[in-house]
Design an enzyme around this catalytic site. Structure first.
Site, mmCIF file in Angstrom:
data_model
loop_
_atom_site.group_PDB
_atom_site.id
_atom_site.type_symbol
_atom_site.label_atom_id
_atom_site.label_comp_id
_atom_site.label_asym_id
_atom_site.label_seq_id
_atom_site.Cartn_x
_atom_site.Cartn_y
_atom_site.Cartn_z
ATOM 1 N N GLU A 538 0.865 -1.188 0.000
ATOM 2 C CA GLU A 538 0.000 0.000 0.000
ATOM 3 C C GLU A 538 0.895 1.230 0.000
ATOM 4 O OE1 GLU A 538 -3.253 2.431 2.734
ATOM 5 O OE2 GLU A 538 -2.757 0.341 3.227
ATOM 6 N N ASN A 599 -4.379 4.970 -1.606
ATOM 7 C CA ASN A 599 -5.628 5.583 -1.149
ATOM 8 C C ASN A 599 -6.050 6.685 -2.121
ATOM 9 O OD1 ASN A 599 -6.236 4.432 1.672
ATOM 10 N ND2 ASN A 599 -4.046 4.916 1.750
ATOM 11 N N ASP A 660 -11.923 0.717 2.147
ATOM 12 C CA ASP A 660 -11.016 0.907 3.276
ATOM 13 C C ASP A 660 -11.801 1.244 4.540
ATOM 14 O OD1 ASP A 660 -8.597 0.996 4.513
ATOM 15 O OD2 ASP A 660 -8.067 3.014 3.834
ATOM 16 N N GLU A 724 -6.344 -4.711 8.873
ATOM 17 C CA GLU A 724 -5.417 -3.593 9.033
ATOM 18 C C GLU A 724 -4.993 -3.461 10.492
ATOM 19 O OE1 GLU A 724 -6.420 -0.208 5.860
ATOM 20 O OE2 GLU A 724 -8.094 -0.530 7.236
#
Length: 771
Positions: A538, A599, A660, A724
């Protein structure tokens, strides 16, 4: 010089020669007495024939196709031809009766021909169009022309024609009538030509044609009164041959005008009525100095009275027009003053009037408070519903401000979606007004029934405050209200300015940082929980500030969102991630790295160029679409049709979308049906404490319930899951027991540079080869 010009010049020279011969003959005759007096009559018809030839030559080849010019000069040709015939008749008659030339009157047919010629000339001049007018202006011009004509006619009557009628040796009725027609043509032409602005017929040429009748007539009248019958010879031989010269000069001027050498038009008609008013007073002046009050003077006085009456009417019309113009000017000034000080869309006071009123309030003894009202997320309305809907929403907000502020306050549109209210009345409570405004915003407004929120900053002027300091304090308070979660109000207090201003200045520093390439991309590995093998990364952004060092995203991302710089910043992360992921695939093979994610903010998804940016990044880097993961939050997904359209376009391209922070929003379950997600990322808040064993199975089951439910939902919809915020081996064990296979967090691997990921991939590849 063209052939037409040469011909016109020849005619002018020929008529001048004829006039010179007439002068020479007259001098010889008067000094020596040689010859017959009847010979004086031959010069006018000869010059008239030359003038007719000049007009005919121009009418044949120099007028083009313009009907007005053609009509005028053809009528002039007819007029000159008829008058020339009349004067030729007179010359023949006088030569036939040479012994009676001094006392013989002009034959009636000859006089009739000349009179008809004058009438044709007057008719030709009358048909030339003047400047187009309408309404009151038409009446004003008509009055001006009438005043000018009556004034000129009265003067010509008094100083020219009337003395001829009452002279010691009066001339014949025919001669007197022709002089009167000459005066009439001169007065009418002067009045008409002065109001012809421009056109196919040259103004100077028309003046010369008109003067060909008026100037000789005036000179003949003076000679007749002064010398009686003895003036006949110089009148015929010297004065009247001037008429053909003036006509041929008019033809030459018209030829030059037809070749584009026309002079700029000058309006002389403005002064003509005033000159006529002055001239018409000559009879009154003469009476004042003892002139007898005979019938000629009485006729002139009637003209004077008529002119005075018309001037009175003219001045009354002018007075009414001036009064109307003054009233319109005042209305215009008020309208301009209103437009300068008010907003054109909402009708509220604008920034300039706001500052003036605030300065006046600060200069007085009374209180002054400012509420700065900024609509939250107004750009979303424009982006999703269009600027027309946004404008109507602003109008509705303005109406709401007027209602809630009341008559004693000044509501203002500062600019864009920012409003203000100025309170100057004693006892006004800005906090209460802010509360009423926030309450009013909880109900739908405008015809589209939209819900809008606002952040309000309040500043109360203290001793020594200035306009700029009060506005700055209100702005700081409003910005602080936005930082606290929007849809609220904050009253400025001492010490609030410095941290807020520092945060506001962060936007400028972000722009500079982008230009100076101060941002770096780091990557947090996504690991398989079973064997801690790297399967994806990420991308995360870091700011390497030249003086502050590394700045955390939590500090600058909100500023980037607020200023719109999140769009170019996100574009930088997108292109860098795609480039680096493609390089890893090329170096370590397709099995080394399954995916690279980053993101994406709601502001980016609202950008109409975002899908094109993603396409370009993939094309430039060569990264396969299915290797890219774009992570969006639940709140971003719920931002309207533009976002939804962009997400579905990305999904159709084969790009994988990850939801997310799943579980923290209010519509998680419904999103799984409406959103084309491929991955669900369990939020860190549901991983924290999941491993705690306090000996109470019910409490442990409660902590693990959300994680278990999310996994079950994902399996039901065929989605992958990522946990996460994994920070301990115990959490890994529990997550594996629940069924999770992939996770990320500091326990598994901290964010690292691209080189760090390359090293990790190198070790992982080597281990696989050894196995």
């Amino acid at each position: 010089m063209t052939r037409t010009d040469r011909t016109a010049r020849w005619y002018v020279q020929a008529t001048v020669v004829v006039a010179a011969l007439g002068i020479g003959w007259c001098v010889v005759y008067l000094t020596t007495g040689a010859g017959t007096e009847a010979f004086a009559y031959v010069f006018v018809p000869i010059g008239g024939a030359l003038a007719a030839g000049a007009v005919q030559q121009m009418a044949r080849g120099g007028l083009g196709v313009d009907p007005v010019a053609r009509r005028f000069w053809r009528a002039t040709l007819l007029s000159v031809g008829v008058m020339t015939a009349g004067y030729a008749w007179l010359a023949v008659d006088m030569l036939a009766h040479a012994s009676q030339a001094r006392t013989r009157s002009m034959p009636i047919p000859a006089a009739a021909l000349v009179a008809v010629g004058f009438l044709i000339a007057i008719w030709a001049l009358a048909r030339v169009p003047v400047a187009p007018t309408d309404g009151v202006e038409r009446w004003r011009v008509a009055l001006d022309r009438t005043i000018a004509f009556l004034g000129s006619a009265a003067v010509l009557w008094y100083v020219g024609l009337a003395p001829m009628l009452s002279a010691r040796e009066p001339w014949s009725l025919q001669a007197t009538a022709l002089v009167g027609l000459g005066f009439l043509a001169a007065a009418g032409a002067a009045t008409k030509v002065s109001y012809v602005v421009s056109g196919p017929v040259d103004r100077l040429a028309m003046r010369l044609v008109a003067a060909s009748g008026g100037i000789p007539a005036g000179a003949v009248a003076v000679l007749a009164v002064r010398y009686g019958f003895a003036a006949t010879i110089p009148a015929q031989a010297i004065v009247m041959p001037l008429a053909p010269i003036l006509i041929t000069l008019g033809v030459a001027i018209q030829n030059r005008a037809d070749r584009g050498l026309r002079r700029d038009p000058v309006r002389t008609g403005v002064l003509l009525p005033y000159l006529a008013v002055v001239a018409v007073d000559l009879p009154l002046i003469a009476i004042a100095f003892g002139a007898p009050l005979g019938w000629p003077v009485r006729v002139a006085l009637i003209g004077t009275v008529s002119v005075t009456a018309l001037v009175t009417v003219r001045q009354f019309i002018t007075y009414r027009e001036n009064a109307k113009l003054l009233a319109n000017t005042r209305v215009q000034e008020k309208r301009l003053q209103y437009e300068v000080s008010h907003d054109g869309l909402t009708g509220l006071a604008n920034r300039a009037l706001f500052r003036d009123r605030l300065a006046a309030a600060l200069a007085g003894p009374g209180p002054a408070a400012v509420l700065l009202v900024d609509l939250d997320d107004f750009k979303t309305v424009n982006d999703l519903l269009g600027h027309g809907v946004g404008d109507r929403l602003l109008v509705s907000v303005a109406r709401l401000l007027r209602t809630e502020a009341g008559p004693d306050a000044l509501p203002v549109r500062v600019g864009g979606d920012e409003f203000a209210v100025l309170l100057t009345e004693p006892g006004a409570d800005p906090d209460a007004l802010a509360g009423r405004l926030l309450t009013a915003f909880t109900s739908p407004i405008s015809e589209h029934r939209l819900l809008v929120q606002a952040s309000i900053g309040i500043a109360v002027a203290g001793p020594g405050a200035t306009v700029d300091s009060v506005l700055l304090n209100a702005d700081v308070a409003m910005y602080s209200a936005k930082q606290r979660g929007k849809a609220g109000f904050v009253r400025y207090a001492d010490g609030m300015r410095e941290p807020v201003l520092a945060h506001m200045q962060l936007g400028g520093e972000l722009r500079r940082a982008l230009d100076n390439d101060e941002f770096r991309v780091v990557y947090q590995p996504i690991m398989r929980l079973e064997d801690n093998r790297l399967i994806g990364v990420e991308a995360l952004i870091r700011w390497h500030h030249p003086t502050r060092g590394v700045v955390a995203p939590a500090e600058f991302i909100p500023a980037a969102e607020r200023t719109g710089l999140i769009v170019p910043l996100g574009r930088f992360v997108l292109h860098e991630t795609c480039r680096q992921a493609a390089a890893w695939l090329a170096e370590f093979g397709p099995d080394a790295l399954k995916e690279a994610g980053l993101n994406v903010s709601a502001r980016q998804l609202h950008d109409p160029d975002f899908v094109a940016d993603v396409t370009n990044a993939l094309a430039e880097s060569g990264l396969p679409c299915e290797r890219l993961v774009l992570e969006v939050t639940e709140s971003a997904v719920l931002r309207g049709q533009q976002v939804s359209r962009a997400l579905y376009d990305l999904d159709r391209m084969g790009i994988r979308l990850a939801l997310d922070d799943f579980g923290t929003g209010e519509s998680s379950l419904s999103l799984l049906r409406a959103f084309p997600a491929a991955i669900i990322k369990l939020d860190k808040s549901f991983v924290d404490g999941i491993e705690i064993d306090d000996g109470q199975p019910a409490a442990a089951d409660a902590r693990q319930a959300v994680a278990r439910a999310v996994l079950q939902l994902a399996r039901a919809f065929g989605l992958d899951t990522v946990a996460e915020g994994v920070e301990s081996a115990e959490q890994v064990a529990v997550l594996r027991e629940l069924g999770y296979t992939v996770g990320q967090g500091f326990h598994l691997a901290e964010p690292m540079t691209a080189d760090g990921v390359s090293g990790l991939l190198t070790r992982q590849t080597s281990a696989l080869r050894m196995a």
